[in-house]
Enzyme design. Structure first.
Site, PDB file in Angstrom:
ATOM      1  N   ARG A  67      11.591   0.792   8.254  1.00 36.67           N
ATOM      2  CA  ARG A  67      12.032   0.255   9.656  1.00 36.67           C
ATOM      3  C   ARG A  67      13.489   0.518   9.781  1.00 36.67           C
ATOM      4  NH1 ARG A  67       7.792   0.837  11.392  1.00 36.67           N
ATOM      5  NH2 ARG A  67       6.174  -0.294  12.362  1.00 36.67           N
ATOM      6  N   HIS A  82       9.975   9.167  13.397  1.00 33.14           N
ATOM      7  CA  HIS A  82       9.132   8.230  12.975  1.00 33.14           C
ATOM      8  C   HIS A  82       7.629   8.853  12.968  1.00 33.14           C
ATOM      9  CE1 HIS A  82       8.427   3.682  13.511  1.00 33.14           C
ATOM     10  NE2 HIS A  82       7.464   4.127  12.852  1.00 33.14           N
ATOM     11  N   GLU A 124      16.391   3.175  17.667  1.00 29.40           N
ATOM     12  CA  GLU A 124      14.911   3.933  17.881  1.00 29.40           C
ATOM     13  C   GLU A 124      14.584   3.690  19.424  1.00 29.40           C
ATOM     14  OE1 GLU A 124      12.619   4.193  14.406  1.00 29.40           O
ATOM     15  OE2 GLU A 124      10.957   4.607  15.666  1.00 29.40           O
ATOM     16  N   ASN A 169       0.738  -1.229  -0.027  1.00 25.62           N
ATOM     17  CA  ASN A 169      -0.040   0.030  -0.126  1.00 25.62           C
ATOM     18  C   ASN A 169       0.715   1.338   0.068  1.00 25.62           C
ATOM     19  OD1 ASN A 169      -2.497  -1.322   0.285  1.00 25.62           O
ATOM     20  ND2 ASN A 169      -2.224  -1.656   2.294  1.00 25.62           N
ATOM     21  N   ALA A 215       2.916   8.114   9.812  1.00 24.74           N
ATOM     22  CA  ALA A 215       1.721   7.764  10.041  1.00 24.74           C
ATOM     23  C   ALA A 215       1.054   8.890  10.748  1.00 24.74           C
ATOM     24  CB  ALA A 215       1.477   6.481  10.387  1.00 24.74           C
TER      25      ALA A 215
HETATM   26  O1  LIG Z   1       3.993   0.753  11.283  1.00 25.57           O
HETATM   27  C1  LIG Z   1       3.549   2.058  11.108  1.00 25.57           C
HETATM   28  O2  LIG Z   1       2.276   1.743  11.102  1.00 25.57           O
HETATM   29  C2  LIG Z   1       4.248   3.088  11.388  1.00 25.57           C
HETATM   30  O3  LIG Z   1       5.765   2.921  11.482  1.00 25.57           O
HETATM   31  C3  LIG Z   1       3.773   4.172  12.183  1.00 25.57           C
HETATM   32  O4  LIG Z   1       4.212   3.732  13.701  1.00 25.57           O
HETATM   33  P1  LIG Z   1       3.334   4.751  14.639  1.00 25.57           P
HETATM   34  O5  LIG Z   1       1.978   4.252  14.822  1.00 25.57           O
HETATM   35  O6  LIG Z   1       4.225   4.466  16.008  1.00 25.57           O
HETATM   36  O7  LIG Z   1       3.593   6.200  14.366  1.00 25.57           O
END
Ligand SMILES: O=C(O)[C@H](O)COP(=O)(O)O
Length: 316
Positions: A244, A291, A273, A156, A294
């Protein structure tokens, strides 16, 4: 039924679950207190993002758990197979954040080709004493248009990144043994649709032919981009990793930045991390973000809503 959203969840996700009769707790419980908390409050479902680890020991210690939900894509912080073997549902939201991650990749790419990460740090605080020198030192930027973006992993997020690349006028190549052929559909503001057919290429071809490389593969046991791969890349390649930390060898990357093989890197994830190496943090050719692929309001709304729907279906 009680839900603990330990790494937070959107308001609409909470509202949906509450409407369906669930009690939602949003306290962030420290990892070492989690088992006690879950048992004390008889938690039925534990929702996490990437911060909370749900390992075998925690699963064994919490007999009330019926569901583990990952608000996001990567499940590397959850012992998925083990939880399933204990008849615990394990769910995630594989498509909800794709566009947000893809946009972050492009933030790093656009910033990379115009040195924004470095220019931001070096703008003169007082007067215009070195403005001209700075202008000169950042005046050899390049356009993305017409260049080739190589995408590792064409799920995706890889495909959402390809859409943006095509929109910018880039050539796209990808490598994914599990997605031999792909159709990318772009929908324009007036509803017009255009489709592009793409075919997976060999890793070596992608490495050799790409001007920029973006990684979209899950957590790996060994590096996908290491010293050898870096040595075969086009001189001056730019690399973005919003997947990652472990997929790229950071020591080899710094070396490649220093010898000019790589012109810049955009990193959203790190081998160590949440404490990235100082060499990475201080490097003048690395664009950094913590990070946040999202971490947009829109993605988190979709994630919350999708998790709530799945939980209602599975537990009600
Ligand atoms: O795998 C994921 O969905 C992303 O790396 C986002 O990670 P997070 O929800 O900790 O921001």
């Amino acid at each position: 039924m009680k839900i603990l959203a330990n790494d937070g969840i959107s308001i609409n996700g909470i509202a949906k679950m509450e409407k369906a009769g669930f009690e939602v707790l949003t306290t962030t419980v420290a990892q070492e207190q989690l088992a006690n908390y879950i048992n004390e409050h008889k938690i039925d479902a534990l929702l996490v993002r990437s911060a909370t680890k749900v390992r075998k020991e925690l699963i064994d210690a919490c007999s009330t758990l019926k569901l583990i939900g990952r608000g996001g894509v990567g499940m590397d912080n959850i012992d998925v197979a083990y939880a399933k073997s204990k008849n615990i549902h394990v769910i995630n939201t594989p498509a909800a954040s794709s566009e947000s991650v893809a946009e972050l990749v492009f933030a790093h790419l656009f910033g990379g080709v115009r040195f924004l990460y470095d220019a931001n740090r070096n703008m003169p605080l007082e007067g215009d004493s070195n403005f001209k020198e700075l202008k000169k030192s950042y005046s050899k930027g390049t356009e993305l248009r017409g260049k080739t973006l190589g995408i590792f992993g064409f799920g995706n997020i890889g495909q959402a990144t390809a859409k943006l690349a095509i929109g910018v006028g880039m050539n796209v190549v990808y490598c994914d043994p599990e997605v031999e052929n792909a159709t990318i559909e772009l929908t324009f503001f007036d509803g017009q649709k255009v489709t592009f057919a793409l075919k997976s290429t060999k890793k070596s071809e992608l490495i050799k032919n790409s001007d920029y490389i973006s990684l979209h593969i899950p957590d790996q046991q060994s590096y996908v981009i290491g010293k050898e791969e870096l040595s075969q890349m086009k001189k001056g390649v730019g690399i973005v990793n919003a997947a990652r930390g472990g997929v790229i060898d950071e020591v080899a990357l710094v070396e490649a930045l220093e010898n000019g093989t790589v012109s810049f890197a955009g990193l959203d994830v790190y081998e160590s991390e949440p404490r990235p190496e100082m060499k990475i943090l201080m490097h003048p050719s690395i664009s950094l973000s913590p990070h946040i692929g999202a971490a947009t309001l829109e993605a988190q709304e979709r994630i919350g809503s999708e998790l709530a729907n799945q939980i209602i279906t599975l537990l009600k």
